[in-house]
Design an enzyme around this catalytic site. Structure first.
Site, PDB file in Angstrom:
ATOM      1  N   ARG A   1      -5.742  -2.063   8.487  1.00 46.30           N
ATOM      2  CA  ARG A   1      -6.822  -2.983   8.127  1.00 46.30           C
ATOM      3  C   ARG A   1      -6.328  -4.035   7.140  1.00 46.30           C
ATOM      4  O   ARG A   1      -5.263  -3.904   6.541  1.00 46.30           O
ATOM      5  CB  ARG A   1      -8.024  -2.225   7.565  1.00 46.30           C
ATOM      6  CG  ARG A   1      -7.681  -1.333   6.401  1.00 46.30           C
ATOM      7  CD  ARG A   1      -8.911  -0.622   5.828  1.00 46.30           C
ATOM      8  NE  ARG A   1      -8.497   0.358   4.860  1.00 46.30           N
ATOM      9  CZ  ARG A   1      -8.410   1.672   5.076  1.00 46.30           C
ATOM     10  NH1 ARG A   1      -8.732   2.160   6.248  1.00 46.30           N
ATOM     11  NH2 ARG A   1      -8.003   2.485   4.129  1.00 46.30           N
ATOM     12  N   LEU A   2      -7.200  -5.060   6.963  1.00 49.36           N
ATOM     13  CA  LEU A   2      -6.835  -6.213   6.133  1.00 49.36           C
ATOM     14  C   LEU A   2      -7.326  -6.053   4.701  1.00 49.36           C
ATOM     15  O   LEU A   2      -6.791  -6.685   3.775  1.00 49.36           O
ATOM     16  CB  LEU A   2      -7.457  -7.464   6.782  1.00 49.36           C
ATOM     17  CG  LEU A   2      -6.951  -8.840   6.405  1.00 49.36           C
ATOM     18  CD1 LEU A   2      -5.447  -8.950   6.552  1.00 49.36           C
ATOM     19  CD2 LEU A   2      -7.625  -9.892   7.292  1.00 49.36           C
TER      20      LEU A   2
ATOM     21  N   GLU B   1       0.023 -13.098  12.437  1.00 41.82           N
ATOM     22  CA  GLU B   1       0.516 -11.932  13.166  1.00 41.82           C
ATOM     23  C   GLU B   1       0.542 -10.762  12.182  1.00 41.82           C
ATOM     24  O   GLU B   1       0.791 -10.950  10.992  1.00 41.82           O
ATOM     25  CB  GLU B   1       1.944 -12.189  13.682  1.00 41.82           C
ATOM     26  CG  GLU B   1       2.060 -13.331  14.655  1.00 41.82           C
ATOM     27  CD  GLU B   1       1.389 -13.044  15.990  1.00 41.82           C
ATOM     28  OE1 GLU B   1       1.395 -11.867  16.425  1.00 41.82           O
ATOM     29  OE2 GLU B   1       0.853 -13.994  16.593  1.00 41.82           O
TER      30      GLU B   1
ATOM     31  N   HIS C   1       3.150   3.169  -8.849  1.00 42.21           N
ATOM     32  CA  HIS C   1       3.033   1.714  -9.032  1.00 42.21           C
ATOM     33  C   HIS C   1       4.317   1.157  -9.656  1.00 42.21           C
ATOM     34  O   HIS C   1       4.750   0.061  -9.321  1.00 42.21           O
ATOM     35  CB  HIS C   1       1.823   1.381  -9.900  1.00 42.21           C
ATOM     36  CG  HIS C   1       0.508   1.723  -9.246  1.00 42.21           C
ATOM     37  ND1 HIS C   1       0.243   1.412  -7.935  1.00 42.21           N
ATOM     38  CD2 HIS C   1      -0.618   2.358  -9.706  1.00 42.21           C
ATOM     39  CE1 HIS C   1      -0.980   1.838  -7.612  1.00 42.21           C
ATOM     40  NE2 HIS C   1      -1.511   2.423  -8.677  1.00 42.21           N
TER      41      HIS C   1
ATOM     42  N   SER D   1      -6.897  -6.054  -5.907  1.00 43.27           N
ATOM     43  CA  SER D   1      -8.025  -6.697  -5.229  1.00 43.27           C
ATOM     44  C   SER D   1      -9.264  -6.706  -6.122  1.00 43.27           C
ATOM     45  O   SER D   1      -9.333  -5.975  -7.118  1.00 43.27           O
ATOM     46  CB  SER D   1      -8.336  -5.958  -3.924  1.00 43.27           C
ATOM     47  OG  SER D   1      -9.007  -4.760  -4.216  1.00 43.27           O
ATOM     48  N   THR D   2     -10.240  -7.522  -5.725  1.00 47.62           N
ATOM     49  CA  THR D   2     -11.507  -7.557  -6.482  1.00 47.62           C
ATOM     50  C   THR D   2     -12.183  -6.172  -6.441  1.00 47.62           C
ATOM     51  O   THR D   2     -13.035  -5.891  -7.264  1.00 47.62           O
ATOM     52  CB  THR D   2     -12.464  -8.619  -5.902  1.00 47.62           C
ATOM     53  OG1 THR D   2     -12.442  -8.527  -4.471  1.00 47.62           O
ATOM     54  CG2 THR D   2     -12.054 -10.028  -6.296  1.00 47.62           C
TER      55      THR D   2
ATOM     56  N   ASP E   1       0.836  -1.201   0.000  1.00 49.11           N
ATOM     57  CA  ASP E   1       0.000   0.000   0.000  1.00 49.11           C
ATOM     58  C   ASP E   1       0.876   1.257   0.000  1.00 49.11           C
ATOM     59  O   ASP E   1       1.982   1.244   0.531  1.00 49.11           O
ATOM     60  CB  ASP E   1      -0.912  -0.020   1.239  1.00 49.11           C
ATOM     61  CG  ASP E   1      -2.061   0.960   1.113  1.00 49.11           C
ATOM     62  OD1 ASP E   1      -2.318   1.465  -0.004  1.00 49.11           O
ATOM     63  OD2 ASP E   1      -2.709   1.240   2.140  1.00 49.11           O
TER      64      ASP E   1
ATOM     65  N   ARG F   1       1.543  -4.691   6.437  1.00 46.02           N
ATOM     66  CA  ARG F   1       0.851  -3.689   5.619  1.00 46.02           C
ATOM     67  C   ARG F   1       1.627  -2.389   5.715  1.00 46.02           C
ATOM     68  O   ARG F   1       1.879  -1.881   6.806  1.00 46.02           O
ATOM     69  CB  ARG F   1      -0.587  -3.465   6.066  1.00 46.02           C
ATOM     70  CG  ARG F   1      -1.266  -2.442   5.163  1.00 46.02           C
ATOM     71  CD  ARG F   1      -2.749  -2.349   5.338  1.00 46.02           C
ATOM     72  NE  ARG F   1      -3.291  -1.473   4.303  1.00 46.02           N
ATOM     73  CZ  ARG F   1      -4.485  -1.590   3.774  1.00 46.02           C
ATOM     74  NH1 ARG F   1      -5.296  -2.539   4.171  1.00 46.02           N
ATOM     75  NH2 ARG F   1      -4.895  -0.747   2.842  1.00 46.02           N
TER      76      ARG F   1
ATOM     77  N   ARG G   1       0.287   7.519  -2.693  1.00 48.67           N
ATOM     78  CA  ARG G   1       0.762   8.614  -1.829  1.00 48.67           C
ATOM     79  C   ARG G   1       2.242   8.901  -2.054  1.00 48.67           C
ATOM     80  O   ARG G   1       2.671  10.049  -2.032  1.00 48.67           O
ATOM     81  CB  ARG G   1       0.495   8.263  -0.346  1.00 48.67           C
ATOM     82  CG  ARG G   1      -0.920   8.599   0.075  1.00 48.67           C
ATOM     83  CD  ARG G   1      -1.303   7.921   1.344  1.00 48.67           C
ATOM     84  NE  ARG G   1      -1.648   6.522   1.102  1.00 48.67           N
ATOM     85  CZ  ARG G   1      -1.951   5.643   2.043  1.00 48.67           C
ATOM     86  NH1 ARG G   1      -1.943   6.014   3.304  1.00 48.67           N
ATOM     87  NH2 ARG G   1      -2.275   4.408   1.729  1.00 48.67           N
TER      88      ARG G   1
ATOM     89  N   LEU H   1      11.283 -21.094  -3.374  1.00 45.73           N
ATOM     90  CA  LEU H   1      10.317 -20.085  -2.897  1.00 45.73           C
ATOM     91  C   LEU H   1       9.081 -20.125  -3.783  1.00 45.73           C
ATOM     92  O   LEU H   1       9.193 -20.207  -5.006  1.00 45.73           O
ATOM     93  CB  LEU H   1      10.978 -18.696  -2.996  1.00 45.73           C
ATOM     94  CG  LEU H   1      10.111 -17.479  -2.746  1.00 45.73           C
ATOM     95  CD1 LEU H   1       9.757 -17.371  -1.260  1.00 45.73           C
ATOM     96  CD2 LEU H   1      10.849 -16.197  -3.166  1.00 45.73           C
TER      97      LEU H   1
END
Ligand code: FPP
Length: 232
Positions: free
Chosen positions: A184-185, A197, A32, A60-61, A15, A178, A19, A126
């Site tokens: 938030r998730l 966690e 981006h 995300s959707t 995220d 995050r 900004r 990985l």
């Protein structure tokens, strides 16, 4: 023996690209792009840490609601990444996997995604998981609907759900980072994060570096995980 102080599955909500760009008077897409560059480096760092699964929330959707220019720009970045970077990822011993719904993604991109998965499928150091067109609620709904279609009358168990998720073999995230200050998730790994966690930092994703990763991993190493049980 597994080292419990190190996450087996590290997940990051990328995220703050917007900004980061605004602060520099740049268009959002430049943010981006900077975020993508940071991600390339992060795959190497995460591998060096001996982490086995690394997932990132890239689209995300709900991100379809962004301006069409930004959505198109992100799709182009995903195309660029697959075309130009897959060989580097493979050379690191990493397998690329995509996680999310197939609908709405441009057919040529989907084709590239399937190709990249196949091309890297034998790499074992990985698993690098790109969550694109992913939503935790959508994943749960998709799983429930396919279970009902297979066994309309059977009560659904946790095991049924898990085995119908997009990537059933991937363990739950141990640590979710995050960036950029939001606490938030945002619909990421909803079911799978039951005992994850969390680590939040104000740093915007394009500024997240090796030191920040170290800080998050050190913090995680000091956590006591009880999974609803008693203190050891
Ligand atoms: C959130 O920042 C970031 C995104 C929605 C896109 C993340 C994508 C990348 C880092 C490129 C990744 C490329 C690949 C191949 C995975 P934001 O735009 O919500 O930032 P803001 O909250 O500051 O506006």
């Amino acid at each position: 023996m597994t080292d419990e102080r190190k996450p087996r599955h590290l997940a990051i909500i990328l995220d703050g690209n917007g900004r980061w760009a605004r602060r520099r008077n740049l268009p959002r897409l430049m943010g981006h792009r900077a975020g993508l560059r940071k991600l390339e480096n992060m795959v190497r760092l995460v591998k060096r840490e001996g982490i086995r699964y690394f997932s990132v929330y890239a689209f995300s959707t709900e991100n379809w609601n962004r301006p069409s220019m930004e959505v198109a720009g992100l799709m182009s970045l995903f195309r660029y990444y697959i075309r130009r970077k897959v060989d580097e990822i493979k050379a690191e011993g990493a397998r690329i996997r995509f996680c999310g719904r197939n609908d709405r993604l441009p057919p040529d991109l989907l084709q590239q995604m399937r190709w990249a998965e196949d091309y890297t499928k034998d790499e074992k150091i990985l698993d690098f998981i790109l969550c694109i067109n992913y939503g935790g609620r959508a994943e749960i709904l998709d799983a429930v609907n396919s279970i009902i279609a297979e066994h309309p009358d059977k009560p659904i168990t946790e095991q049924d759900l898990r085995s119908h998720f997009y990537l059933p073999d991937v363990p739950d995230p141990d640590l979710i980072i995050r960036t950029s200050g939001e606490l938030r998730l945002s619909n990421f790994w909803l079911w799978e994060s039951a005992y994850s966690e969390y680590y939040f930092t104000d740093i915007h994703w394009p500024d997240f570096d090796e030191n920040e990763l170290r800080r998050a991993l050190d913090d995680f190493a000091g956590r006591e995980r009880r999974y609803g049980g008693l203190k050891k």
